[in-house]
Design a protein around this motif. Structure first.
Motif, short mmCIF file in Angstrom:
data_model
loop_
_atom_site.label_atom_id
_atom_site.label_comp_id
_atom_site.label_asym_id
_atom_site.label_seq_id
_atom_site.Cartn_x
_atom_site.Cartn_y
_atom_site.Cartn_z
N ALA A 135 0.82 -1.21 0.00
CA ALA A 135 0.00 0.00 0.00
C ALA A 135 0.85 1.26 0.00
CB ALA A 135 -0.94 -0.01 1.21
N ASP A 136 2.07 1.17 0.52
CA ASP A 136 2.98 2.32 0.48
C ASP A 136 3.43 2.63 -0.95
OD1 ASP A 136 2.88 2.77 3.19
OD2 ASP A 136 4.77 1.75 3.63
N ALA A 137 3.37 1.61 -1.82
CA ALA A 137 3.85 1.78 -3.19
C ALA A 137 2.77 2.24 -4.15
CB ALA A 137 4.45 0.46 -3.70
N THR A 138 1.50 2.13 -3.74
CA THR A 138 0.41 2.46 -4.65
C THR A 138 -0.86 2.73 -3.87
OG1 THR A 138 -0.97 1.64 -6.47
CG2 THR A 138 -0.15 0.01 -4.92
N ASP A 139 -1.72 3.56 -4.43
CA ASP A 139 -3.04 3.77 -3.83
C ASP A 139 -4.12 2.97 -4.55
OD1 ASP A 139 -3.18 5.14 -6.21
OD2 ASP A 139 -3.77 7.07 -5.34
N LEU A 140 -3.72 2.03 -5.41
CA LEU A 140 -4.69 1.19 -6.09
C LEU A 140 -5.46 0.34 -5.08
CD1 LEU A 140 -2.65 -0.19 -9.13
CD2 LEU A 140 -4.45 1.55 -9.18
N PRO A 141 -6.73 0.04 -5.36
CA PRO A 141 -7.46 -0.89 -4.49
C PRO A 141 -6.82 -2.27 -4.50
CG PRO A 141 -8.73 -0.41 -6.48
CD PRO A 141 -7.55 0.52 -6.48
N LEU A 142 -6.84 -2.92 -3.34
CA LEU A 142 -6.21 -4.23 -3.18
C LEU A 142 -7.26 -5.30 -2.92
CD1 LEU A 142 -3.27 -3.24 -0.77
CD2 LEU A 142 -3.31 -3.18 -3.27
#
Length: 315
Positions: A135-142
């Motif tokens: 999550a630190d690398a992207t704000d894309l939904p997981l």
């Protein structure tokens, strides 16, 4: 930047296969055609690449990047792309997440690290840190891929609740718990949280039962063959039309029985062979250690396709 920034992971999401040449190289043209066949079906919410179905375990990082790139080029302006993050180490998972974000994926499907098989999943801090780094690398939904207990990679129920609280970008789970009682608990609990987490079933061998429990969608390798039937089933259950759902389930049943027979590891191998029989792929190759199916199994697949109505009597 992601091409579908507001994507919410729910609905019918096929997990696509990877077409290979006889030398085990990627057949890009055939993979593109297959991707479009799955993605451009009315009612499909998104498609997944670099998952189990596309043999991510046997693909290099460079190959995974290329698969995502040509998938985005082929259908990225039409449907959201979910990209798999399959890595044993959290730093590598973080790099894959950043690559996916930069390439233009809309969502990430995060596999559990194999490095946690020896009891690591019982340490909540290990699970949470893995997802925090992503999550630190992207704000894309997981999407959290929840494995069955027998795998030794199953996140405990309470750990998942802690995880959802710690990592707000988690928007769904791909539920493969293989336990109907626990599956229903996931659906009732996670989808009712203050910040709901969608349950995407991958119990494709008993899909109708799973969807009737109230799952908000499905993420399935079998969608590579029968996404249209999965869409029809999902819609019927959403409409509370049980009679229609039962009719569609009759078509799906023979496919489910043959694809998910033992050995389970051959499920996507069988799906590739089915696509060849249906004229949607020219050839079916799997990278070792997966092996070519024997003739008797090919005969069973052909018969299941006939019973489902996907293949005519002369097929």
């Amino acid at each position: 930047m992601a091409r579908n920034k507001n994507f919410e992971p729910r609905g019918v999401i096929p997990a696509t296969l990877l077409a290979l040449n006889s030398d085990m190289g990627i057949d890009e043209a055939a993979s593109r055609k297959h991707l479009a066949d799955c993605a451009l079906i009315d009612g499909v919410a998104a498609v997944t690449v670099n998952g189990h179905a596309s043999e991510v375990h046997a693909c290099t990082t460079d190959e995974q990047k290329r698969i995502l790139e040509f998938s985005l080029d082929e259908v990225g302006d039409k449907v959201p792309l979910v990209n798999g993050v399959y890595a044993d180490g959290s730093h590598e998972a973080q790099r894959l997440a950043r690559m996916s974000h930069d390439a233009g994926a809309s969502c990430l499907l995060v596999f559990p690290p194999q490095s946690l098989t020896m009891g690591g999943v019982t340490r909540p801090e290990a699970v949470i840190e893995h997802f925090r780094m992503i999550a630190d690398a992207t704000d894309l939904p997981l999407i959290v891929f929840r494995y069955p207990q027998a795998s030794n990679l199953a996140y405990p129920f309470e750990t998942m609740l802690e995880l959802f609280e710690a990592v707000p970008t988690i928007r769904a789970i791909k539920d493969w718990c293989n336990d109907p009682k626990l599956h229903e608990r996931h659906i009732r609990t996670f989808q009712s949280l203050e910040r709901p987490v969608h349950v995407l079933t991958t119990h494709s061998a008993w899909l109708m039962s799973s969807l009737v429990m109230g799952a908000n969608g499905l993420l399935s390798g079998m969608g590579s063959v029968a996404a249209d039937l999965q869409v029809a089933l999902f819609r019927a259950i959403q409409d509370k039309d049980l009679a229609k759902a039962q009719v569609i389930n009759e078509q799906l049943y023979p496919l489910q029985q043959v694809f998910y027979a033992d050995p389970f590891v051959d499920m996507h191998n069988r799906m590739k062979e089915a696509l060849v029989m249906l004229g949607r792929l020219d050839q079916a190759h799997m990278r070792p250690p997966l092996m070519k199916l024997v003739q008797s199994e090919l005969d069973r697949i052909r018969e299941a396709l006939r019973q489902s109505g996907l293949l005519g009597e002369a097929g």
